[in-house]
Every structure is written in structure tokens, then in C-alpha cells.
Design a protein around this motif. Sequence first.
Motif, PDB file in Angstrom:
ATOM      1  N   LEU A   1      11.305  12.936  -5.161  1.00  0.00           N
ATOM      2  CA  LEU A   1      10.801  11.599  -4.873  1.00  0.00           C
ATOM      3  C   LEU A   1       9.414  11.733  -4.265  1.00  0.00           C
ATOM      4  CD1 LEU A   1      11.819   8.683  -5.074  1.00  0.00           C
ATOM      5  CD2 LEU A   1      12.593   8.879  -2.742  1.00  0.00           C
ATOM      6  N   LEU A   2       8.447  11.146  -4.917  1.00  0.00           N
ATOM      7  CA  LEU A   2       7.052  11.251  -4.515  1.00  0.00           C
ATOM      8  C   LEU A   2       6.648   9.971  -3.784  1.00  0.00           C
ATOM      9  CD1 LEU A   2       4.418  12.890  -4.813  1.00  0.00           C
ATOM     10  CD2 LEU A   2       4.079  11.775  -6.998  1.00  0.00           C
ATOM     11  N   ASP A   3       6.151  10.100  -2.557  1.00  0.00           N
ATOM     12  CA  ASP A   3       5.672   8.961  -1.759  1.00  0.00           C
ATOM     13  C   ASP A   3       4.152   8.984  -1.738  1.00  0.00           C
ATOM     14  OD1 ASP A   3       8.112   7.842  -0.804  1.00  0.00           O
ATOM     15  OD2 ASP A   3       8.282   9.493   0.617  1.00  0.00           O
ATOM     16  N   ILE A   4       3.545   7.830  -2.058  1.00  0.00           N
ATOM     17  CA  ILE A   4       2.087   7.704  -2.003  1.00  0.00           C
ATOM     18  C   ILE A   4       1.751   6.471  -1.175  1.00  0.00           C
ATOM     19  CG2 ILE A   4      -0.002   7.208  -3.332  1.00  0.00           C
ATOM     20  CD1 ILE A   4       1.015   8.991  -5.516  1.00  0.00           C
ATOM     21  N   THR A   5       0.884   6.665  -0.180  1.00  0.00           N
ATOM     22  CA  THR A   5       0.438   5.575   0.683  1.00  0.00           C
ATOM     23  C   THR A   5      -1.081   5.535   0.653  1.00  0.00           C
ATOM     24  OG1 THR A   5       2.321   6.010   2.121  1.00  0.00           O
ATOM     25  CG2 THR A   5       0.606   4.591   2.995  1.00  0.00           C
ATOM     26  N   TRP A   6      -1.619   4.326   0.492  1.00  0.00           N
ATOM     27  CA  TRP A   6      -3.065   4.167   0.438  1.00  0.00           C
ATOM     28  C   TRP A   6      -3.628   3.955   1.833  1.00  0.00           C
ATOM     29  CZ3 TRP A   6      -2.834  -0.261  -3.679  1.00  0.00           C
ATOM     30  CH2 TRP A   6      -2.450   0.259  -4.912  1.00  0.00           C
ATOM     31  N   PRO A   7      -4.644   4.721   2.228  1.00  0.00           N
ATOM     32  CA  PRO A   7      -5.341   4.424   3.482  1.00  0.00           C
ATOM     33  C   PRO A   7      -6.292   3.240   3.285  1.00  0.00           C
ATOM     34  CG  PRO A   7      -6.246   6.387   2.463  1.00  0.00           C
ATOM     35  CD  PRO A   7      -5.077   5.963   1.619  1.00  0.00           C
ATOM     36  N   GLU A   8      -6.929   2.797   4.349  1.00  0.00           N
ATOM     37  CA  GLU A   8      -7.839   1.636   4.293  1.00  0.00           C
ATOM     38  C   GLU A   8      -8.947   1.816   3.253  1.00  0.00           C
ATOM     39  OE1 GLU A   8      -8.368  -1.351   6.134  1.00  0.00           O
ATOM     40  OE2 GLU A   8      -6.301  -1.150   6.832  1.00  0.00           O
ATOM     41  N   SER A   9      -9.513   3.013   3.172  1.00  0.00           N
ATOM     42  CA  SER A   9     -10.668   3.237   2.311  1.00  0.00           C
ATOM     43  C   SER A   9     -10.314   3.759   0.915  1.00  0.00           C
ATOM     44  CB  SER A   9     -11.630   4.221   2.987  1.00  0.00           C
ATOM     45  OG  SER A   9     -10.946   5.416   3.282  1.00  0.00           O
ATOM     46  N   TYR A  10      -9.041   3.690   0.538  1.00  0.00           N
ATOM     47  CA  TYR A  10      -8.636   4.095  -0.813  1.00  0.00           C
ATOM     48  C   TYR A  10      -9.264   3.142  -1.810  1.00  0.00           C
ATOM     49  CZ  TYR A  10      -5.640   4.763  -4.874  1.00  0.00           C
ATOM     50  OH  TYR A  10      -5.173   4.984  -6.139  1.00  0.00           O
TER      51      TYR A  10
ATOM     52  N   GLU B   1       2.095   9.966 -13.278  1.00  0.00           N
ATOM     53  CA  GLU B   1       2.247  10.460 -14.637  1.00  0.00           C
ATOM     54  C   GLU B   1       1.975  11.963 -14.728  1.00  0.00           C
ATOM     55  OE1 GLU B   1       3.495   8.762 -17.332  1.00  0.00           O
ATOM     56  OE2 GLU B   1       3.925   7.290 -15.771  1.00  0.00           O
ATOM     57  N   TRP B   2       1.000  12.453 -13.956  1.00  0.00           N
ATOM     58  CA  TRP B   2       0.723  13.884 -13.957  1.00  0.00           C
ATOM     59  C   TRP B   2       1.931  14.661 -13.419  1.00  0.00           C
ATOM     60  CZ3 TRP B   2       0.518  17.912 -10.525  1.00  0.00           C
ATOM     61  CH2 TRP B   2      -0.082  19.084 -10.985  1.00  0.00           C
ATOM     62  N   ALA B   3       2.538  14.150 -12.351  1.00  0.00           N
ATOM     63  CA  ALA B   3       3.722  14.810 -11.781  1.00  0.00           C
ATOM     64  C   ALA B   3       4.877  14.786 -12.780  1.00  0.00           C
ATOM     65  CB  ALA B   3       4.118  14.137 -10.474  1.00  0.00           C
ATOM     66  N   LYS B   4       5.014  13.663 -13.510  1.00  0.00           N
ATOM     67  CA  LYS B   4       6.090  13.554 -14.499  1.00  0.00           C
ATOM     68  C   LYS B   4       5.884  14.550 -15.641  1.00  0.00           C
ATOM     69  CE  LYS B   4       6.545   9.399 -16.241  1.00  0.00           C
ATOM     70  NZ  LYS B   4       6.947   8.076 -16.730  1.00  0.00           N
ATOM     71  N   GLU B   5       4.659  14.660 -16.114  1.00  0.00           N
ATOM     72  CA  GLU B   5       4.357  15.564 -17.225  1.00  0.00           C
ATOM     73  C   GLU B   5       4.460  17.031 -16.815  1.00  0.00           C
ATOM     74  OE1 GLU B   5       0.477  14.417 -18.510  1.00  0.00           O
ATOM     75  OE2 GLU B   5       1.168  12.457 -19.221  1.00  0.00           O
TER      76      GLU B   5
ATOM     77  N   VAL C   1       0.803  -1.215   0.000  1.00  0.00           N
ATOM     78  CA  VAL C   1       0.000   0.000   0.000  1.00  0.00           C
ATOM     79  C   VAL C   1       0.844   1.277   0.000  1.00  0.00           C
ATOM     80  CG1 VAL C   1      -2.003  -1.080   1.096  1.00  0.00           C
ATOM     81  CG2 VAL C   1      -0.224  -0.032   2.509  1.00  0.00           C
ATOM     82  N   ALA C   2       2.160   1.160  -0.175  1.00  0.00           N
ATOM     83  CA  ALA C   2       3.042   2.337  -0.173  1.00  0.00           C
ATOM     84  C   ALA C   2       4.003   2.261  -1.352  1.00  0.00           C
ATOM     85  CB  ALA C   2       3.817   2.422   1.136  1.00  0.00           C
ATOM     86  N   PHE C   3       4.137   3.401  -2.060  1.00  0.00           N
ATOM     87  CA  PHE C   3       4.938   3.432  -3.278  1.00  0.00           C
ATOM     88  C   PHE C   3       5.758   4.710  -3.345  1.00  0.00           C
ATOM     89  CE2 PHE C   3       0.848   1.430  -3.867  1.00  0.00           C
ATOM     90  CZ  PHE C   3       1.213   0.150  -4.250  1.00  0.00           C
ATOM     91  N   GLN C   4       6.899   4.625  -4.027  1.00  0.00           N
ATOM     92  CA  GLN C   4       7.729   5.796  -4.291  1.00  0.00           C
ATOM     93  C   GLN C   4       7.970   5.874  -5.791  1.00  0.00           C
ATOM     94  OE1 GLN C   4      11.386   5.363  -2.115  1.00  0.00           O
ATOM     95  NE2 GLN C   4      10.616   6.545  -0.389  1.00  0.00           N
ATOM     96  N   PHE C   5       8.022   7.096  -6.287  1.00  0.00           N
ATOM     97  CA  PHE C   5       8.316   7.305  -7.692  1.00  0.00           C
ATOM     98  C   PHE C   5       9.197   8.539  -7.814  1.00  0.00           C
ATOM     99  CE2 PHE C   5       7.600   8.408 -12.127  1.00  0.00           C
ATOM    100  CZ  PHE C   5       7.670   7.157 -12.727  1.00  0.00           C
ATOM    101  N   ARG C   6      10.338   8.392  -8.487  1.00  0.00           N
ATOM    102  CA  ARG C   6      11.247   9.515  -8.693  1.00  0.00           C
ATOM    103  C   ARG C   6      10.846  10.240  -9.969  1.00  0.00           C
ATOM    104  NH1 ARG C   6      15.975   7.150  -9.724  1.00  0.00           N
ATOM    105  NH2 ARG C   6      15.869   7.647 -11.917  1.00  0.00           N
ATOM    106  N   ILE C   7      10.595  11.515  -9.828  1.00  0.00           N
ATOM    107  CA  ILE C   7      10.246  12.363 -10.958  1.00  0.00           C
ATOM    108  C   ILE C   7      11.529  13.056 -11.393  1.00  0.00           C
ATOM    109  CG2 ILE C   7       8.785  14.235 -11.771  1.00  0.00           C
ATOM    110  CD1 ILE C   7       7.181  11.823 -10.713  1.00  0.00           C
ATOM    111  N   GLY C   8      12.006  12.784 -12.599  1.00  0.00           N
ATOM    112  CA  GLY C   8      13.231  13.390 -13.113  1.00  0.00           C
ATOM    113  C   GLY C   8      14.426  12.461 -12.966  1.00  0.00           C
TER     114      GLY C   8
END
Length: 188
Positions: A46-55, A102-106, A30-37
Motif C-alpha cells: 500500500l503506497l501512501d502519497i501526501t502533497w506538501p504545500e508547495s507540491y 502507475e510506475w509502481a504498478k508496472e 492532499v493524501a492518497f493511498q494506492f494498493r499495488i497488487g
Amino acid sequence: MTANEDQEMELEALQSIYGDDECFKEISPVAFQFRIGELEDTKSFLLDITWPESYPETAPNISLDAFFNNRISAETKQTILLKLQEQAEANLGTAMTYTLFEWAKENQEVLMENHKPVVTAVTLTSNCEVTSAPSAMKKKEKKEQLTKAQKRRIVSRTDNKGELPRGWNWVDVIKHVSTDPCTFRWFP
């Protein structure tokens, strides 16, 4: 479909899309990182995204707290987070992790247009040449100083040529074996 089923499907999709991408990292299911650039680019983050229970019914937790982002000012981080949260609100109810990455990358250039790199001690020492001052040249490595007792012991062990007698270190081995019979067995 329940939130967990949606999360499982999105996780499979992310793994298939970004499986070999060096910019993507799955921290947990439920947790991901993505490097933009690019790594060397001062405008990468570095963008961190974590999903809560109700995602995906609620927005994911978006963070820029990774050490990689220390070179980005707090104002720039706040701007990026606000714009990403707007995108997350617009996509509520759908799988949006890929969309956010993808939005952050663009939009990297727009997000980082007011970016001024934060200067830290780490970047200063790695980016500037080290000049040797005369005081630094005068410093020499200190030799280990022996006490008088240590010097006497060394002299008492050596012969008149300064060499240790033959077999001097075997005494310690035999003493060790005789005190601890479990370490060495003489008979099978």
C-alpha cells in the motif's frame, strides 16, 4: 499557475481516473493511498502519497507505513521508497501522483524481487492448523460459582418445586414506577 491550482487540477484528474478503482483511496484532498497488487498476493503493498504545500514544485511525501505493509521487510520498504523518490525527483514541477502509482504498478516485480515475507503471529495463526493438545481437551468451561448468600436468596424466592412465585418480577416494576414518576404516567 499556483501550486494550489495545480493540486486542484491533479485532484480532479485522479478522481476521474481512479473513481471506481478499489485500489485507490482518497484520504483527504492532499493524501492518497494506492494498493499495488492483489489483496491476497504477498508481494502487494500500500503506497501512501501526501502533497506538501508547495507540491508539485517539491516532491510529495511517500510512505509505506500502513499496517497493510507489515508483512514487508524494512529493507524492501527502503528499496521501494528510494526508487519512488528517484522517480519523484525526475518529475519535479509536474503532476506526478498518477505517474508514481502507475510506475509502481508496472515495476512491482522489480521492486519486490528481494522480498521475503515477514512472519508475524497474526499470519502464523491464520495460516497454520490448530491442533488440540490433550491438556486443552481436559480444560472445561468453568461454571459461575455462586456464594452461599446468593444461593440462599435464590432458595428463599422459590417455592418447594424450585419455581418462582407468580408475579415475582412485577414488584420491582411497581417499586421503580412509584419512585420515579417521570418514567410512567397513569393519567393523560
